[in-house]
Write a protein that holds these residues in place. Structure first.
Motif, short mmCIF file in Angstrom:
data_model
loop_
_atom_site.label_atom_id
_atom_site.label_comp_id
_atom_site.label_asym_id
_atom_site.label_seq_id
_atom_site.Cartn_x
_atom_site.Cartn_y
_atom_site.Cartn_z
N ILE A 1 110.50 54.48 71.45
CA ILE A 1 109.70 55.01 72.56
C ILE A 1 108.23 54.66 72.31
O ILE A 1 107.61 55.18 71.38
CB ILE A 1 109.86 56.54 72.67
N PRO A 2 107.67 53.75 73.09
CA PRO A 2 106.31 53.27 72.81
C PRO A 2 105.27 54.39 72.69
O PRO A 2 104.39 54.33 71.82
CB PRO A 2 106.00 52.36 74.00
N ALA A 3 105.37 55.42 73.53
CA ALA A 3 104.36 56.48 73.50
C ALA A 3 104.34 57.21 72.16
O ALA A 3 103.29 57.70 71.73
CB ALA A 3 104.62 57.47 74.63
N LEU A 4 105.48 57.29 71.50
CA LEU A 4 105.55 58.00 70.23
C LEU A 4 105.03 57.17 69.06
O LEU A 4 104.84 57.69 67.96
CB LEU A 4 106.99 58.44 69.94
N ARG A 5 104.79 55.87 69.33
CA ARG A 5 104.23 55.02 68.29
C ARG A 5 102.71 54.93 68.38
O ARG A 5 102.06 54.38 67.49
CB ARG A 5 104.81 53.61 68.38
N GLY B 1 94.63 60.98 64.28
CA GLY B 1 94.79 59.54 64.14
C GLY B 1 96.20 59.09 63.81
O GLY B 1 96.43 57.90 63.58
N MET B 2 97.14 60.01 63.78
CA MET B 2 98.53 59.66 63.49
C MET B 2 99.32 59.54 64.79
O MET B 2 98.89 60.04 65.84
CB MET B 2 99.18 60.70 62.59
N SER B 3 100.47 58.92 64.69
CA SER B 3 101.40 58.89 65.82
C SER B 3 102.45 59.97 65.61
O SER B 3 102.63 60.50 64.51
CB SER B 3 102.08 57.52 65.91
N TYR C 1 106.98 62.46 61.99
CA TYR C 1 108.39 62.72 61.74
C TYR C 1 108.91 62.03 60.48
O TYR C 1 110.00 62.39 60.01
CB TYR C 1 109.23 62.31 62.94
N ALA C 2 108.20 61.07 59.94
CA ALA C 2 108.70 60.38 58.75
C ALA C 2 108.92 61.34 57.58
O ALA C 2 110.03 61.38 57.01
CB ALA C 2 107.75 59.24 58.36
N PRO C 3 107.93 62.16 57.18
CA PRO C 3 108.21 63.11 56.09
C PRO C 3 109.20 64.20 56.47
O PRO C 3 109.94 64.70 55.62
CB PRO C 3 106.82 63.70 55.77
N GLY D 1 110.46 53.44 59.45
CA GLY D 1 109.10 53.70 59.89
C GLY D 1 108.23 52.47 59.81
O GLY D 1 107.44 52.18 60.73
N LEU D 2 108.37 51.71 58.74
CA LEU D 2 107.58 50.48 58.57
C LEU D 2 107.87 49.49 59.69
O LEU D 2 106.97 48.79 60.18
CB LEU D 2 107.89 49.86 57.21
N ALA D 3 109.13 49.44 60.12
CA ALA D 3 109.51 48.53 61.21
C ALA D 3 108.83 48.89 62.52
O ALA D 3 108.62 48.03 63.38
CB ALA D 3 111.02 48.53 61.39
N PHE D 4 108.43 50.16 62.67
CA PHE D 4 107.78 50.61 63.90
C PHE D 4 106.30 50.94 63.69
O PHE D 4 105.70 51.65 64.49
CB PHE D 4 108.50 51.84 64.47
N GLY D 5 105.73 50.41 62.63
CA GLY D 5 104.29 50.54 62.44
C GLY D 5 103.83 51.73 61.64
O GLY D 5 102.62 51.98 61.54
N VAL D 6 104.75 52.49 61.03
CA VAL D 6 104.34 53.61 60.17
C VAL D 6 104.10 53.07 58.77
O VAL D 6 105.00 52.49 58.16
CB VAL D 6 105.43 54.70 60.12
#
Length: 262
Positions: free
Chosen positions: A56-60, A68-70, A75-77, A141-146
């Motif tokens: 979902i683009p908005a969540l990224r 400054g976080m998405s 949700y990652a931790p 997460g890394l795959a989606f920019g986290v």
């Protein structure tokens, strides 16, 4: 001669224990993989949810309201803690209580395989599953920019305390549960409030101040916040580390005192 015989006997006992531990670990691994619910929620679900949220683009997108976080980064931790929480509350209590209920631990106590070896097989297995889930969550997460955790030593410390606190709590439930069904029920009763304070339904960044402060004193809330801080490059706060350490020590001591093998 006596010393040599004693040394040989000790070596034989150690070798037999190692073989028994390997066999128990192999059996527990197969049983874990045959339990679709625990295997799915402990290993696959966190990664799948990260993938769904990441699609979902908005969540990224990063937000000033989230410092400054998405939302995905929030949700990652949470997903890393969710895996440990599921294993601790839905895995350990029904398995160990069920072994006691069926007399498995009692029979093991009368054999060369000591029942404590069951813990030596189960705990490393669940720790390995937790680490694999963490790595998969990080990769998703890394795959989606986290980004990956930026304060790695603090992150590893916080994760180790998270595992210790939640597994100790699961062992305490297993110690007092009279049966597998009771262990499952008690674990579920604890799981949902712990999930709430971890922020899985409402991320901690959006919870009111009072609920957030209460969450700081729960193992799941302290775990998520400590991992979140280190993920963003900050040192974990003392209150969160102390909360996790206290739960690990108190629940672990309670489990050791109350645990019955039969």
């Amino acid at each position: 001669m006596t010393s040599t015989a004693s040394t040989a006997s000790t070596a034989d006992t150690g070798a037999a224990t190692a073989r028994a531990l390997r066999r128990l670990a192999a059996v527990e691994t197969r049983l874990f993989l045959r339990d679709p619910a625990t295997a799915f929620f402990g290993l696959a679900f966190p990664v799948l949810l990260m993938g769904v949220l990441g699609s979902i683009p908005a969540l990224r997108e990063r937000s000033a309201d989230l410092h400054g976080m998405s939302t995905l980064q929030l949700y990652a931790p949470i997903m890393a803690v969710f895996s440990v929480l599921t294993l601790a509350m839905n895995g350990l209590p029904p398995v160990l209580a069920g072994y006691r209920e069926r007399g498995v631990l009692r029979r093991l106590s009368a054999s060369p395989v000591r029942p404590v070896l069951v813990l030596g097989a189960l705990l490393p297995l669940y720790l390995a599953v937790s680490v694999v889930s963490l790595l998969l969550v990080g990769a998703a997460g890394l795959a989606f920019g986290v980004p990956l955790p930026r304060q790695l030593p603090g992150f590893l410390l916080a994760f180790a305390l998270t595992v210790a606190a939640l597994f100790a709590l699961g062992l305490l439930v297993a110690a007092v549960a009279p049966s597998a069904k009771a262990g499952n029920a008690i674990g579920a009763m604890l799981l949902f409030p712990l999930m709430f304070f971890s922020g899985i339904w409402i991320p901690r960044a959006f919870t009111p101040g009072l609920l957030s402060r209460i969450g700081d004193l729960t193992p799941s809330g302290a775990a998520v916040q400590a991992l979140q801080d280190t993920w963003n490059g900050h040192l974990p706060q003392g209150v969160h580390l102390v909360t996790l350490a206290v739960f690990a020590l108190v629940a672990g001591a309670g489990a050791a005192k109350l645990f019955r093998w039969e």
